[in-house]
Design a protein around this motif. Structure first.
Motif, mmCIF file in Angstrom:
data_model
loop_
_atom_site.group_PDB
_atom_site.id
_atom_site.type_symbol
_atom_site.label_atom_id
_atom_site.label_comp_id
_atom_site.label_asym_id
_atom_site.label_seq_id
_atom_site.Cartn_x
_atom_site.Cartn_y
_atom_site.Cartn_z
ATOM 1 N N LEU A 1 0.813 -1.216 0.000
ATOM 2 C CA LEU A 1 0.000 0.000 0.000
ATOM 3 C C LEU A 1 0.847 1.267 0.000
ATOM 4 O O LEU A 1 0.540 2.215 -0.710
ATOM 5 C CB LEU A 1 -0.942 -0.002 1.212
ATOM 6 N N TYR A 2 1.912 1.278 0.797
ATOM 7 C CA TYR A 2 2.621 2.548 1.012
ATOM 8 C C TYR A 2 3.956 2.639 0.294
ATOM 9 O O TYR A 2 4.519 3.718 0.183
ATOM 10 C CB TYR A 2 2.819 2.798 2.515
ATOM 11 N N ARG A 3 4.489 1.522 -0.155
ATOM 12 C CA ARG A 3 5.787 1.554 -0.829
ATOM 13 C C ARG A 3 5.683 1.082 -2.274
ATOM 14 O O ARG A 3 6.690 1.034 -2.964
ATOM 15 C CB ARG A 3 6.798 0.675 -0.065
ATOM 16 N N ASP A 4 4.496 0.721 -2.701
ATOM 17 C CA ASP A 4 4.269 0.214 -4.061
ATOM 18 C C ASP A 4 5.314 -0.828 -4.463
ATOM 19 O O ASP A 4 5.926 -0.737 -5.528
ATOM 20 C CB ASP A 4 4.227 1.357 -5.088
ATOM 21 N N ILE A 5 5.542 -1.768 -3.582
ATOM 22 C CA ILE A 5 6.386 -2.912 -3.904
ATOM 23 C C ILE A 5 5.445 -4.012 -4.384
ATOM 24 O O ILE A 5 4.346 -4.172 -3.827
ATOM 25 C CB ILE A 5 7.216 -3.335 -2.681
ATOM 26 N N ASN A 6 5.853 -4.712 -5.391
ATOM 27 C CA ASN A 6 5.004 -5.746 -5.989
ATOM 28 C C ASN A 6 4.402 -6.657 -4.922
ATOM 29 O O ASN A 6 5.102 -7.115 -4.010
ATOM 30 C CB ASN A 6 5.828 -6.553 -6.986
ATOM 31 N N MET A 7 3.099 -6.921 -5.035
ATOM 32 C CA MET A 7 2.419 -7.634 -3.946
ATOM 33 C C MET A 7 2.805 -9.112 -3.850
ATOM 34 O O MET A 7 2.911 -9.649 -2.750
ATOM 35 C CB MET A 7 0.905 -7.439 -4.007
ATOM 36 N N HIS A 8 3.070 -9.745 -4.982
ATOM 37 C CA HIS A 8 3.516 -11.144 -4.916
ATOM 38 C C HIS A 8 4.854 -11.212 -4.179
ATOM 39 O O HIS A 8 5.053 -12.034 -3.281
ATOM 40 C CB HIS A 8 3.650 -11.732 -6.323
ATOM 41 N N ARG A 9 5.786 -10.349 -4.578
ATOM 42 C CA ARG A 9 7.093 -10.314 -3.935
ATOM 43 C C ARG A 9 6.960 -10.050 -2.435
ATOM 44 O O ARG A 9 7.623 -10.677 -1.595
ATOM 45 C CB ARG A 9 7.954 -9.240 -4.612
ATOM 46 N N SER A 10 6.069 -9.100 -2.085
ATOM 47 C CA SER A 10 5.927 -8.715 -0.677
ATOM 48 C C SER A 10 5.445 -9.880 0.173
ATOM 49 O O SER A 10 5.972 -10.122 1.267
ATOM 50 C CB SER A 10 4.934 -7.557 -0.545
ATOM 51 N N PHE A 11 4.439 -10.605 -0.325
ATOM 52 C CA PHE A 11 3.880 -11.699 0.486
ATOM 53 C C PHE A 11 4.788 -12.924 0.500
ATOM 54 O O PHE A 11 4.944 -13.574 1.534
ATOM 55 C CB PHE A 11 2.460 -12.044 0.013
ATOM 56 N N VAL A 12 5.413 -13.231 -0.646
ATOM 57 C CA VAL A 12 6.312 -14.387 -0.671
ATOM 58 C C VAL A 12 7.505 -14.136 0.266
ATOM 59 O O VAL A 12 7.863 -14.984 1.098
ATOM 60 C CB VAL A 12 6.772 -14.679 -2.121
#
Lengths: 729, 117
Positions: free
Chosen positions: A186-197
């Motif tokens: 939400l706040y750093r616009d880091i890819n969501m797949h990467r963030s959760f993995v």
């Protein structure tokens, strides 16, 4: 490394042999609650063991200098950008009761794809590197020995290098960490797949190292337009991170929800914030609660902020809380100044001590509107979850702008944060694990050929760094220019020479804050205030707070500026470093002895205020210790003073002499000394003079036993008398 | 920006929740959350990333700079799905080297052609 309370922290000693330094423990430490603890004259209900060294609250001097410590961990956040300065700030905060030191990371570290090494300077926080983490842990180990309580060191496992930072924290004995993949998305616009993995791996590492995890839900609160309307979503964000952490192997007692009371006055704060706080604790029973103070509605006025933070802390006490975080009262106007960290910590400490035992006095009323509001909040959260699933899941809901919408869910304003599941920083970097995938290390999450075959996954090569820390590769510096030794050149040289400059954040930064009132309309008053600040020698003066007292009568200003002034401490006048005795110690000695004291303002002098301050019980004067005081008033002759002393058998004479025209104050003292000697009183009676122009040296030169100048108190005078008499006994 | 703009229709939406006890509401809350996180957890279980693989090499005794160099090259050659640590350990066992020596050899450009399983 051992600290001497009378000496500054030696940064060179911190840096020495860092390559060989190992943390002495891992994992989080809570305070131990003592249900009934007698401290000084009181029995406390909600305290923990005391500190061996601390600076008590200012009013503690009326209560035998007690410094009770509440049962909640108290957090302070540190963000100067230079870790060597941060260490001094941590030490000061620890002496005021902080035992959770949260170190903010430099701007942009979330997007650095790898670890930072060395000791570069940061902006709004430090670059988290192995050297800075290790040096900080080493200094905190020494500080916790100095204050006598474990100190939790905390930073952030977010951004695209999360798993590496998690390993670093586990290896280096960091005790707490923020970890929440939703923050990245939400706040750093880091890819969501990467963030959760990545997050699953990070959480597994944190869990095994006993590191307490905080989530990032409070950010929704700080960014929402109307913070109280985001509450249904906050439950969802807490829950997503909590459930994900559990799935990664984290125990409930290591999962702390980062929660903030959403509003501040003039909003009806308790009525809005309390149902939310209660609903949260009911839904998340069994987890820990880190209560943060409100930042969303902070303005430049530090008193206003402090009052809001007191109310936040009241909500913490009315509900279940494990960690009370503090926000510096100046965060609304500048990067926090170090002494404001201490102000923030003291707001929590003072409030929590004042609220001790609140549970025995109050219950929240469970009938009527309050219960209905708690229920409604939970239902709104459930509806939010249902819609996420209806949209196809978490990623699709984020893509649809479901999060951080300013509407009070299910109300929607269409202004939520929208992220593309295939976009963002590091998009396309998630890779499917092949059938033979393996990771021969401990604390690894997911499919792994080395797991579950009995023994440790790292057994094939003698153990990973989590089992054998000797294998950790330490890099000292990566940059010849941007490093701590470069930065320390000037500070260390100045310290060596005994040079002092004022500071608020970094060593000798020269920043000062001026408070002044200008009696005119706001705009004119501001121009005048800045002009006065310039004339007073403040460079680049800047108004950091203006409060209109009245549109025509005037405004109060706080102005910061930089002064180019350096003081050589070796050239300062010497002063007495004698500390006064404790009140009860003085009284215990004085009261049983019925000691007479004669006092007067001597000569043609009508000033009586100073003497009242020293004598009268109402002003905290020496009467309260049981002295029998004979105050002869003003314009009294030296002869009359000595007559009374003989008559009452007084053991001390106190003269006040304010007028100094033609050195008359010296003549009075000399005359008192001479006449007392002539009457044979000199051995029996202590002679003391006081006044704005008197000091110890002058008084002694004029034949007195001692003298007291501006700012002296009855306690100072009584301490001198008692010490002198005890010496004679 | 999302196009979604909706008035507060809480009273209409909540109808199916109204009759639930608090305990039932809580358990509904948590079962919905688990349904949301389940596919996310499954993705994490079966996928990796350069960050995860660098963290594995750190744990095997490589510095951050070494881990980055090794993972970047493995990633470029499409080998990361096997696990960076697995590739290094397999090479070490096959060549009779220590894990460190195997990693250093790779950093010196050796054995890359033999690395692919």
């Amino acid at each position: 490394m051992k600290l001497d309370p009378d000496k500054k922290l030696d940064i060179l000693e911190v840096l020495r042999d860092l390559d060989r330094y190992r943390p002495r423990r891992k994992g989080w430490v809570w305070r131990q609650r003592i249900p009934e603890q007698t401290i000084g004259p009181f029995v406390y209900k909600d305290t923990s063991p005391g500190l061996t060294r601390s600076v008590p609250l200012p009013a503690a001097e009326y209560f035998s200098n007690i410094d009770p410590q509440c049962d909640l961990v108290i957090t302070t956040e540190i963000a100067s950008g230079r870790f060597e300065d941060d260490l001094r700030r941590m030490r000061m905060a620890a002496w005021h009761g902080a035992d959770h030191i949260m170190v903010i990371r430099t701007t942009g570290q979330s997007h650095i794809d790898g670890l930072i090494e060395g000791s570069p300077e940061g902006v709004g926080g430090i670059p988290i590197s192995r050297k800075q983490v290790r040096a900080t842990r080493k200094a905190l180990d020494a500080i916790e020995d100095e204050v006598g309580r474990p100190i939790n060191f905390h930073s952030y496992v977010s951004g695209v290098a999360g798993p590496e930072i998690a390993v670093l924290f586990a290896e280096e004995g960091v005790n707490g960490a923020h970890q929440d993949p939703q923050y990245n998305v939400l706040y750093r616009d880091i890819n969501m797949h990467r963030s959760f993995v990545d997050a699953a791996e990070s959480k597994k590492i944190l869990a095994d190292a006993g590191i307490l995890q905080l989530d990032g839900a409070h950010n929704a609160n700080a960014t929402a337009k109307e913070a109280w309307k985001v509450t249904p979503e906050l439950f969802v964000q807490h829950a997503v991170n909590t459930a994900y952490s559990r799935a990664a192997g984290m125990a409930p007692e290591l999962i702390a929800l980062s929660t903030v009371p959403p509003t501040a006055p003039p909003a009806p704060k308790l009525r809005l914030d309390l149902p939310y706080a209660v609903a949260l604790r009911e839904l998340f029973q069994g987890y820990k609660f880190r209560a943060q103070q409100n930042t969303r509605y902070m303005e430049a006025d530090t008193v206003e902020t402090t009052v809001s933070h007191v109310l936040d802390t009241l909500i913490s006490r009315l509900t279940e809380t494990d960690i009370q975080s503090t926000i510096t009262p100046d965060e609304g106007r500048n990067i926090p100044w170090h002494y404001n960290n201490i102000a923030g910590v003291n707001t929590a400490r003072q409030t929590l001590m004042g609220l001790d035992g609140l549970d025995e006095l109050l219950d929240i009323k469970q009938d009527g509107a309050f219960r209905a509001e708690v229920r409604e909040l939970k239902e709104r959260a459930v509806l939010f979850l249902e819609e996420i699933l209806a949209q196809g899941g978490y990623y699709q809901a984020v893509e649809a702008g479901h999060f951080v919408d300013s509407g009070y869910y299910p109300e929607r304003h269409g202004d939520g944060i929208v992220r593309d599941p295939a976009g963002g920083d590091c998009a396309g970097t998630v890779i499917a694990r092949a059938a033979d995938y393996g990771a021969p290390v401990c604390s690894h999450f997911g499919a792994n050929r080395y797991a579950g075959k009995g023994g440790k996954p790292c057994a094939d090569y003698g153990g990973c760094t989590l089992c054998d820390p000797a294998k950790i590769r330490y890099i000292d510096e990566a940059d010849d220019e941007d490093n701590v030794m470069r930065r320390l050149k000037t500070p260390l040289a100045e310290r060596e020479q005994g040079l002092l400059r004022p500071e608020v954040e970094k060593h000798g930064d020269g920043i000062v804050c001026l408070t002044l009132f200008i009696p005119d309309e706001p705009h004119t008053a501001m121009q005048a205030a800045l002009e006065i600040a310039r004339h007073m020698g403040l460079n680049n003066p800047e108004v950091i707070n203006q409060r209109v007292m009245h549109p025509a009568e005037g405004s109060l200003f706080e102005i910061k500026g930089w002064v180019d002034l350096v003081i050589d401490k070796n050239a300062l006048p010497t002063y007495s470093q004698i500390q006064p005795l404790a009140d009860d110690e003085i009284e215990a000695w004085v009261r049983p002895r019925a000691i007479h004291v004669v006092a007067a303002t001597v000569g043609e002098d009508e000033h009586t205020v100073g003497l009242h301050e020293i004598l009268d019980i109402k002003h905290g004067g020496i009467e309260k210790y049981g002295f029998l005081c004979h105050n002869l008033g003003s314009s009294v002759s030296i002869e009359a003073v000595l007559d009374k002393a003989e008559q009452t058998g007084a053991l001390a004479v106190l003269i006040s002499t304010v007028v100094t025209h033609a050195d008359i104050h010296k003549q009075h003292m000399q005359r008192l000394a001479r006449l007392a000697a002539e009457r044979g009183l000199r051995r029996k009676v202590l002679l003391i003079a006081g006044g704005p122009r008197i000091d110890e040296r002058l008084a002694r030169e004029c034949g007195m036993d001692t003298g007291f100048g501006h700012g002296a108190t009855g306690r100072d005078v009584a301490s001198f008398l008692v010490r002198r008499w005890q010496g004679l006994d | 920006m999302s196009s979604l703009d909706r008035p507060d229709d809480f009273e209409a939406r909540r109808k199916h929740l109204r009759e639930l006890s608090d305990a039932e509401l809580h358990s509904r809350f948590w079962s919905l959350v688990e349904r949301i996180t389940e596919p996310l957890v499954e993705e994490a279980r079966t996928h990796t990333s350069p960050g995860i693989e660098r963290s594995v090499l750190l744990r095997m005794g490589f510095s951050s700079a070494e881990a980055k160099a090794l993972v970047d090259r493995m990633h470029a050659q499409g080998m990361l799905g096997h696990g960076a640590g697995h590739l290094v350990l397999r090479l070490a066992l096959c060549k009779g080297l220590s894990v460190r020596a195997a990693g250093e050899a790779l950093l010196n450009g050796q054995y890359w052609e033999e690395l692919k399983p």
